[in-house]
Design a protein around this motif. Structure first.
Motif, PDB file in Angstrom:
ATOM      1  N   ALA A 113       0.835  -1.208   0.000  1.00 46.31           N
ATOM      2  CA  ALA A 113       0.000   0.000   0.000  1.00 46.31           C
ATOM      3  C   ALA A 113       0.868   1.257   0.000  1.00 46.31           C
ATOM      4  O   ALA A 113       0.551   2.236  -0.696  1.00 46.31           O
ATOM      5  CB  ALA A 113      -0.949  -0.004   1.200  1.00 46.31           C
ATOM      6  N   TRP A 145       2.193   1.711  -3.500  1.00 46.64           N
ATOM      7  CA  TRP A 145       1.142   2.150  -4.414  1.00 46.64           C
ATOM      8  C   TRP A 145       0.780   3.615  -4.164  1.00 46.64           C
ATOM      9  O   TRP A 145       0.696   4.411  -5.101  1.00 46.64           O
ATOM     10  CB  TRP A 145      -0.085   1.245  -4.254  1.00 46.64           C
ATOM     11  CG  TRP A 145      -1.013   1.300  -5.424  1.00 46.64           C
ATOM     12  CD1 TRP A 145      -1.040   0.463  -6.489  1.00 46.64           C
ATOM     13  CD2 TRP A 145      -2.054   2.259  -5.647  1.00 46.64           C
ATOM     14  NE1 TRP A 145      -2.030   0.843  -7.369  1.00 46.64           N
ATOM     15  CE2 TRP A 145      -2.671   1.945  -6.874  1.00 46.64           C
ATOM     16  CE3 TRP A 145      -2.528   3.355  -4.936  1.00 46.64           C
ATOM     17  CZ2 TRP A 145      -3.721   2.675  -7.403  1.00 46.64           C
ATOM     18  CZ3 TRP A 145      -3.582   4.096  -5.468  1.00 46.64           C
ATOM     19  CH2 TRP A 145      -4.159   3.747  -6.678  1.00 46.64           C
ATOM     20  N   ALA A 201       1.299   6.848  -6.632  1.00 48.94           N
ATOM     21  CA  ALA A 201       0.178   7.693  -7.063  1.00 48.94           C
ATOM     22  C   ALA A 201       0.388   9.140  -6.635  1.00 48.94           C
ATOM     23  O   ALA A 201       0.191  10.073  -7.433  1.00 48.94           O
ATOM     24  CB  ALA A 201      -1.129   7.146  -6.495  1.00 48.94           C
ATOM     25  N   LEU A 232       0.626   0.040 -11.476  1.00 51.34           N
ATOM     26  CA  LEU A 232      -0.453   0.500 -10.602  1.00 51.34           C
ATOM     27  C   LEU A 232      -1.639  -0.467 -10.631  1.00 51.34           C
ATOM     28  O   LEU A 232      -2.213  -0.775  -9.587  1.00 51.34           O
ATOM     29  CB  LEU A 232      -0.881   1.920 -10.974  1.00 51.34           C
ATOM     30  CG  LEU A 232       0.081   3.022 -10.542  1.00 51.34           C
ATOM     31  CD1 LEU A 232      -0.282   4.343 -11.207  1.00 51.34           C
ATOM     32  CD2 LEU A 232       0.115   3.166  -9.036  1.00 51.34           C
ATOM     33  N   VAL A 233      -1.975  -0.959 -11.809  1.00 55.81           N
ATOM     34  CA  VAL A 233      -3.082  -1.918 -11.917  1.00 55.81           C
ATOM     35  C   VAL A 233      -2.719  -3.224 -11.207  1.00 55.81           C
ATOM     36  O   VAL A 233      -3.506  -3.747 -10.406  1.00 55.81           O
ATOM     37  CB  VAL A 233      -3.454  -2.163 -13.396  1.00 55.81           C
ATOM     38  CG1 VAL A 233      -4.419  -3.327 -13.527  1.00 55.81           C
ATOM     39  CG2 VAL A 233      -4.048  -0.903 -14.005  1.00 55.81           C
ATOM     40  N   ALA A 282      -2.754  -2.787  -7.485  1.00 54.09           N
ATOM     41  CA  ALA A 282      -4.122  -2.739  -6.954  1.00 54.09           C
ATOM     42  C   ALA A 282      -4.729  -4.135  -6.885  1.00 54.09           C
ATOM     43  O   ALA A 282      -5.430  -4.473  -5.921  1.00 54.09           O
ATOM     44  CB  ALA A 282      -4.988  -1.821  -7.818  1.00 54.09           C
ATOM     45  N   LEU A 314      -3.119  -5.854  -3.888  1.00 50.06           N
ATOM     46  CA  LEU A 314      -3.683  -5.305  -2.642  1.00 50.06           C
ATOM     47  C   LEU A 314      -5.078  -5.860  -2.387  1.00 50.06           C
ATOM     48  O   LEU A 314      -5.411  -6.217  -1.257  1.00 50.06           O
ATOM     49  CB  LEU A 314      -3.742  -3.778  -2.707  1.00 50.06           C
ATOM     50  CG  LEU A 314      -2.479  -3.039  -2.332  1.00 50.06           C
ATOM     51  CD1 LEU A 314      -2.619  -1.556  -2.638  1.00 50.06           C
ATOM     52  CD2 LEU A 314      -2.140  -3.253  -0.869  1.00 50.06           C
ATOM     53  N   THR A 315      -5.875  -5.944  -3.433  1.00 49.59           N
ATOM     54  CA  THR A 315      -7.230  -6.478  -3.292  1.00 49.59           C
ATOM     55  C   THR A 315      -7.198  -7.937  -2.858  1.00 49.59           C
ATOM     56  O   THR A 315      -7.914  -8.331  -1.926  1.00 49.59           O
ATOM     57  CB  THR A 315      -8.003  -6.338  -4.618  1.00 49.59           C
ATOM     58  OG1 THR A 315      -8.066  -4.946  -4.954  1.00 49.59           O
ATOM     59  CG2 THR A 315      -9.405  -6.907  -4.510  1.00 49.59           C
TER      60      THR A 315
END
Length: 147
Positions: A17, A20, A24, A118-119, A122, A125-126
């Motif tokens: 996190a 990421w 961002a 980034l994708v 994510a 992380l999910t």
């Protein structure tokens, strides 16, 4: 193992996190210096992340004790995707981006790989959050949804 698993998992999720969100935030700032600093720092974070992920996986398999059904099974099914995404996508992306940032090359290739990273980040992380949720349900710290 019962203490190692949630601690290592939490460290792993927080580290990813941080990667990421730092990425961002640096991209939104528009500062190439900040972007370069973040991109060159992330590979050093692997010194924390990789052992945390390894400890999470190893302790999780040990705690599963051969069980493959229910929430344990769901967690185990996610692990190959998490590991594969990390090894095949996220680490190579991070190393490529660090190299490009070190050289000051913020070109189309940089931003295409950045978007992929980034994708993929994510997604991981999910998946890790879903594993944490299921672990909390197994421990009774979250209520299970009615079936």
């Amino acid at each position: 193992m019962k203490r190692l698993h949630p601690i290592a998992g939490t460290v792993a999720i927080l580290t990813i996190a941080t990667f990421w969100l730092s990425t961002a935030w640096s991209e939104l700032s528009g500062s190439e210096q900040l972007i370069a600093l973040v991109k060159m720092t992330i590979p050093w974070g692997f010194l924390l992340l990789i052992p945390a992920l390894a400890a999470t996986g190893a302790s999780g398999f040990a705690l599963a004790k051969g069980r493959r059904a229910g929430l344990v099974g769901a967690k185990l099914k996610r692990m190959p995707f998490i590991a594969g995404n990390g090894i095949l996508v996220l680490i190579p992306c991070a190393l490529f981006l660090a190299s490009k940032a070190r050289a000051g090359e913020f070109d189309a290739a940089f931003y295409i790989v950045q978007a992929c990273e980034l994708v993929a980040g994510a997604v991981n992380l999910t998946l890790l959050a879903l594993n944490m949720r299921d672990g909390l349900k197994m421990k009774g710290r979250l209520r299970r949804a009615p079936t």
